[in-house]
Scaffold this motif. Sequence first.
Motif, PDB file in Angstrom:
ATOM      1  N   ILE A 110       0.845  -1.200   0.000  1.00  0.00           N
ATOM      2  CA  ILE A 110       0.000   0.000   0.000  1.00  0.00           C
ATOM      3  C   ILE A 110       0.877   1.245   0.000  1.00  0.00           C
ATOM      4  O   ILE A 110       0.612   2.210  -0.711  1.00  0.00           O
ATOM      5  CB  ILE A 110      -0.932  -0.003   1.229  1.00  0.00           C
ATOM      6  N   LEU A 111       1.944   1.201   0.789  1.00  0.00           N
ATOM      7  CA  LEU A 111       2.839   2.360   0.847  1.00  0.00           C
ATOM      8  C   LEU A 111       3.436   2.657  -0.524  1.00  0.00           C
ATOM      9  O   LEU A 111       3.611   3.805  -0.908  1.00  0.00           O
ATOM     10  CB  LEU A 111       3.957   2.119   1.860  1.00  0.00           C
ATOM     11  N   MET A 112       3.743   1.585  -1.252  1.00  0.00           N
ATOM     12  CA  MET A 112       4.391   1.766  -2.548  1.00  0.00           C
ATOM     13  C   MET A 112       3.456   2.371  -3.590  1.00  0.00           C
ATOM     14  O   MET A 112       3.902   2.816  -4.636  1.00  0.00           O
ATOM     15  CB  MET A 112       4.930   0.425  -3.062  1.00  0.00           C
ATOM     16  N   THR A 113       2.138   2.369  -3.289  1.00  0.00           N
ATOM     17  CA  THR A 113       1.227   3.035  -4.224  1.00  0.00           C
ATOM     18  C   THR A 113       1.040   4.505  -3.835  1.00  0.00           C
ATOM     19  O   THR A 113       0.242   5.213  -4.442  1.00  0.00           O
ATOM     20  CB  THR A 113      -0.152   2.343  -4.248  1.00  0.00           C
ATOM     21  N   SER A 114       1.783   4.942  -2.808  1.00  0.00           N
ATOM     22  CA  SER A 114       1.715   6.350  -2.413  1.00  0.00           C
ATOM     23  C   SER A 114       3.069   7.031  -2.477  1.00  0.00           C
ATOM     24  O   SER A 114       3.144   8.257  -2.499  1.00  0.00           O
ATOM     25  CB  SER A 114       1.199   6.474  -0.970  1.00  0.00           C
ATOM     26  N   LEU A 115       4.145   6.252  -2.476  1.00  0.00           N
ATOM     27  CA  LEU A 115       5.489   6.820  -2.329  1.00  0.00           C
ATOM     28  C   LEU A 115       6.462   6.146  -3.281  1.00  0.00           C
ATOM     29  O   LEU A 115       6.265   4.995  -3.656  1.00  0.00           O
ATOM     30  CB  LEU A 115       6.043   6.507  -0.927  1.00  0.00           C
TER      31      LEU A 115
END
Lengths: 401, 305
Positions: free
Chosen positions: A209-214
């Motif tokens: 999920i983080l990788m779809t924001s950062l």
Amino acid sequence: MSRMWVVARHEFSRHVFRRRFLFALLSVPMMLVLMIGLIAMLVALDTNRDPLGVVDTSGQFNAEIALSADAEEDRVELLFFTDEADAQAALEAGNIQAYYLLSEGWAEAGAARLVYFDEPGENATDYFEDLVRANLTAPLPSDNAQRLAQGYTIAASTPDGSRVFSSERWLDIALPILVSFVFMYIVLSASGYFTAAVAEEKENRTIEILMTSLSTNTMIAGKVIGLMGVAVLQATVWLAFAAAAMLWGLPILNPDMNLNFALSPGTIVFILVIFVPAYLMFAALLTAMGAAVTEPAEGQQLAALVTMPLAFSFYLLGLMFENPNSPVAVFFSLFPLTAPSLMPVRWAFTAIPVWQVAVTSGLLCLCALGALWLAARALELGMLRFDSKLRLREFFRRRAA
Amino acid sequence: MSTVIVKNVSKHFGAQAAVKDVSFEVNPGEIFGLLGPNGAGKTTTIRMVLDIFNSETGSIEVFGGPMTEAKKDRVGYMPEERGLYQDLPLERVLHYMAALKGLSTSESKARTGAWLERFDLADHRRKKVKELSKGMQQKAQLIATLIHEPELIIIDEPFSGLDPVNTQMVKTILRELSARGVTLIMCTHQMHQVEELCDRILLVDKGEGVLYGKLADIRRRHSGHALNVRTTGPLPALPGIREHKTTNGNTTLILEENTTPQQVLAALVAAGAQVEQFEIAVPALEEIFIQVVAGKNHPAGESRP
């Protein structure tokens, strides 16, 4: 707020507001307070305000001579006896804690006799010794008497005068060593935070999920900055308590101690150029290891590769004390993984050429940048690898289309 | 302009091809179903759309071009394997997720409060995520996906762990979002949910797209040569019928090759039957899924993306 700072703030608060962190943070200062308290208690037990007897058969001793304010703090009442038998009787009756016998020619001989049943209080003997010193220096001009009372101060200087070593500049020597020990302690004790920084998110699958924001770079930079904030907080609290202990604790232990807290700008610059890139390097390397494995526990095992050299540097401390300019000492103080622990020790015991400090700092900066790249690459390659850890050669493979 | 355009993408992991030459488009405001058995390549395809993986061939466009950091804020993603910080309070986790998507503290607080109320989690906001039930965690994950009001939502098994009441609520929310113009890509194994929600689908099997298009068209294409018929009285004898099956008063007629439904209807009317139901029998999506994946039925003229 940029995403990097969002990650940094999250990482910082995630660790700082944990009970176990607060306990670790406050345990060192509490130990310090406890130690000072215990020592203060021992000092208090060593203080005895009962009168002290004096048998001065020479008639040369002047008890009314002026003393410094510090010396006056130890004051006890002096009871004078004309002969030793009276003093002995007073001692046996418990009217005095001890008595001094000053015979004819004591000043020239530099000898006096102390008689007691139970060891007298340290304050009482200190007070009497201060009186004796004042009596002995009384015939001298006041300037000379004052210099004699102060004792000696040795100052060693480099030929160009860039560094001066003296007991008055003790902080220039002590602070880098203190920061070095705090640094080692923080890196060794907090290595788990770093390795867990990414490994935990891999384990609980938050990473996807983080990788779809950062971007990976933003995430790694944020994490390293956040964890650096944790270390800075830890170091600040500990050093502040150490400073408080010196300011208020040492005078309790030794009231005569007159501490000088002067610190040269060179020392401050030295601390900054060595420890800031060194911390970044260790933080990024440990984070990279956490990103390369599948479980936090594995990351901690791998972390030993980085923390071992730091721990190994303890064994080289003796060499640094004895011969801080030997080739081995110079090599390990330049080597990035041991530099933060050994360079400050050399700084304390020798005048390090500026180029060596510059090379060490430059190497640390380069390694820090390399480690940040490695961490970002490990995250990119390993973020969705849940069943096998990354191999080193994968880091350097060309990116897929 | 399509929200997502995937053209001929492929991805290998070692020697294994995870995705082979897959293409599809997702239009604004539609609910698109991405279906396939486990290991079919759905998640890898989604990760390529999200730029977590790079595709080896072809191209992917999201909002009219390649995925960028700025575009990530317009996307909400809920992966199959749930991922929330287990040791942190629910509200703090949601605020962090919102901040990562660029929401200010005040926006985040307002939206988190509203979503927690709607999902009936307001009383649990201070609980650690690990203290929540599986269904509650699923709802929390959905809030984290929706909190920044994305224009494209990609959700993997959104109904997993939800009870019927919450399933209905999530369906209502997805329909509301679609009505507002939000594009949804939904990966699920629950075929009845796909039938209920999706406009179009892509079925992926062994890394390849095997069925693609409007759900109604696909079902029609897969309908056998059969009719569902119900009459008030007994069904009269009809010409051109190969077989008939009766279940709970409903009769399915399997027609001869040359018989048309119109001929059957005319025969029924001519026989004076009171017709209550007359429809072309179309198979459930689940049947099509099983047929296609099992390789039993690849009719000629199948739309293969």
